[in-house]
Design a protein around this motif. Structure first.
Motif, PDB file in Angstrom:
ATOM      1  N   ALA A 146     -19.596 -19.623  49.696  1.00  0.00           N
ATOM      2  CA  ALA A 146     -20.632 -18.699  49.224  1.00  0.00           C
ATOM      3  C   ALA A 146     -20.069 -17.334  48.821  1.00  0.00           C
ATOM      4  O   ALA A 146     -20.623 -16.681  47.935  1.00  0.00           O
ATOM      5  CB  ALA A 146     -21.699 -18.528  50.303  1.00  0.00           C
TER       6      ALA A 146
ATOM      7  N   ILE B 223     -21.262 -15.103  45.629  1.00  0.00           N
ATOM      8  CA  ILE B 223     -21.783 -13.739  45.793  1.00  0.00           C
ATOM      9  C   ILE B 223     -20.995 -12.763  44.917  1.00  0.00           C
ATOM     10  O   ILE B 223     -21.580 -11.902  44.253  1.00  0.00           O
ATOM     11  CB  ILE B 223     -21.744 -13.324  47.282  1.00  0.00           C
TER      12      ILE B 223
ATOM     13  N   ALA C  60     -31.107 -22.546  45.926  1.00  0.00           N
ATOM     14  CA  ALA C  60     -29.975 -21.618  45.851  1.00  0.00           C
ATOM     15  C   ALA C  60     -28.664 -22.308  45.489  1.00  0.00           C
ATOM     16  O   ALA C  60     -27.887 -21.787  44.679  1.00  0.00           O
ATOM     17  CB  ALA C  60     -29.830 -20.865  47.165  1.00  0.00           C
TER      18      ALA C  60
ATOM     19  N   ARG D 160     -25.795  -8.111  48.837  1.00  0.00           N
ATOM     20  CA  ARG D 160     -26.106  -9.535  48.671  1.00  0.00           C
ATOM     21  C   ARG D 160     -25.812 -10.303  49.960  1.00  0.00           C
ATOM     22  O   ARG D 160     -26.561 -11.198  50.340  1.00  0.00           O
ATOM     23  CB  ARG D 160     -25.299 -10.111  47.513  1.00  0.00           C
ATOM     24  N   ARG D 161     -24.742  -9.947  50.668  1.00  0.00           N
ATOM     25  CA  ARG D 161     -24.431 -10.607  51.952  1.00  0.00           C
ATOM     26  C   ARG D 161     -25.528 -10.330  52.972  1.00  0.00           C
ATOM     27  O   ARG D 161     -25.924 -11.222  53.725  1.00  0.00           O
ATOM     28  CB  ARG D 161     -23.083 -10.137  52.482  1.00  0.00           C
TER      29      ARG D 161
ATOM     30  N   THR E  16     -28.507 -12.439  52.190  1.00  0.00           N
ATOM     31  CA  THR E  16     -28.267 -13.816  52.615  1.00  0.00           C
ATOM     32  C   THR E  16     -28.474 -13.968  54.119  1.00  0.00           C
ATOM     33  O   THR E  16     -29.101 -14.932  54.578  1.00  0.00           O
ATOM     34  CB  THR E  16     -26.839 -14.256  52.224  1.00  0.00           C
TER      35      THR E  16
ATOM     36  N   GLU F 122     -32.148 -13.909  54.911  1.00  0.00           N
ATOM     37  CA  GLU F 122     -32.779 -15.180  54.542  1.00  0.00           C
ATOM     38  C   GLU F 122     -32.481 -16.257  55.580  1.00  0.00           C
ATOM     39  O   GLU F 122     -33.351 -17.041  55.946  1.00  0.00           O
ATOM     40  CB  GLU F 122     -32.297 -15.615  53.158  1.00  0.00           C
TER      41      GLU F 122
END
Length: 194
Positions: free
Chosen positions: A42, A46, A107, A180-181, A184, A187
């Motif tokens: 991932a 990202i 995703a 973004r991390r 994630t 989420e």
């Protein structure tokens, strides 16, 4: 200030570094996409996604500053010159990249499809870069590394600007990757709570 173009030429010190950073950003998308498809980690997705967002912003600014510069020089905001056309296509490719990310069903699917778009779309970067050499164009020919192209003070100013914009890109990329991390992680926490 350039002797023929006058003060409007100073946009050069923004326009060229913006173009350089957009190419750099899309190269990072390319590398991140290849590594994501190869390793399925991932972190590479990202990196590619974050760089694509920044690249689209910088390419938008390239098109805007180019149009601002073109109006007094060519008498029109836009012409279907090879450099301008290939740059617009590049912008559309990476807009499509972001749309794939936004509208894919899941995703992992979004990451795979976007990686393919990021890899294939990078083919346009060298086309944009070489367009003024490959085709007849009204866009100025490369001056930066040509003997007698820029006087020393203009070259120093351009190099400082290139350096500053590159550092700014690195800063933005680090911030966007960190954000973004965190998104994630949030989420994942939401899914574990549900």
């Amino acid at each position: 200030t350039e002797a023929v173009q006058g003060v409007v030429q100073r946009i050069f010190y923004f326009h060229v570094p913006l173009a350089w950073v957009s190419f750099l950003a899309f190269f990072v998308v390319f590398v991140g996409s290849v590594l994501y498809l190869w390793r399925h980690e991932a972190k590479w997705d990202i990196l590619a996604y974050s760089s694509a967002e920044i690249g689209v912003v910088f390419t938008t600014l390239v098109l805007i500053t180019g149009s601002i510069w073109a109006k007094p020089m060519w008498g029109q905001w836009w012409t279907w010159d090879p450099r301008l056309t290939t740059s617009a296509i590049l912008w559309l490719i990476y807009i499509a990249y972001l749309m794939v990310r936004a509208y894919a069903a899941e995703a992992s699917q979004a990451a795979r499809w976007a990686a393919v778009v990021g890899i294939v779309g990078f083919v346009d970067v060298p086309i944009v870069a070489l367009s003024i050499i490959l085709w007849r164009t009204i866009h100025p020919q490369p001056l930066v590394f040509r003997t007698g192209g820029l006087v020393a003070s203009m070259q120093v100013t351009l190099m400082v600007s290139l350096f500053a914009f590159t550092i700014f890109y690195i800063f933005l990329l680090r911030e966007r990757v960190a954000l973004r991390r965190m998104e994630t992680e949030v989420e994942i926490l939401r899914q574990n709570v549900s």
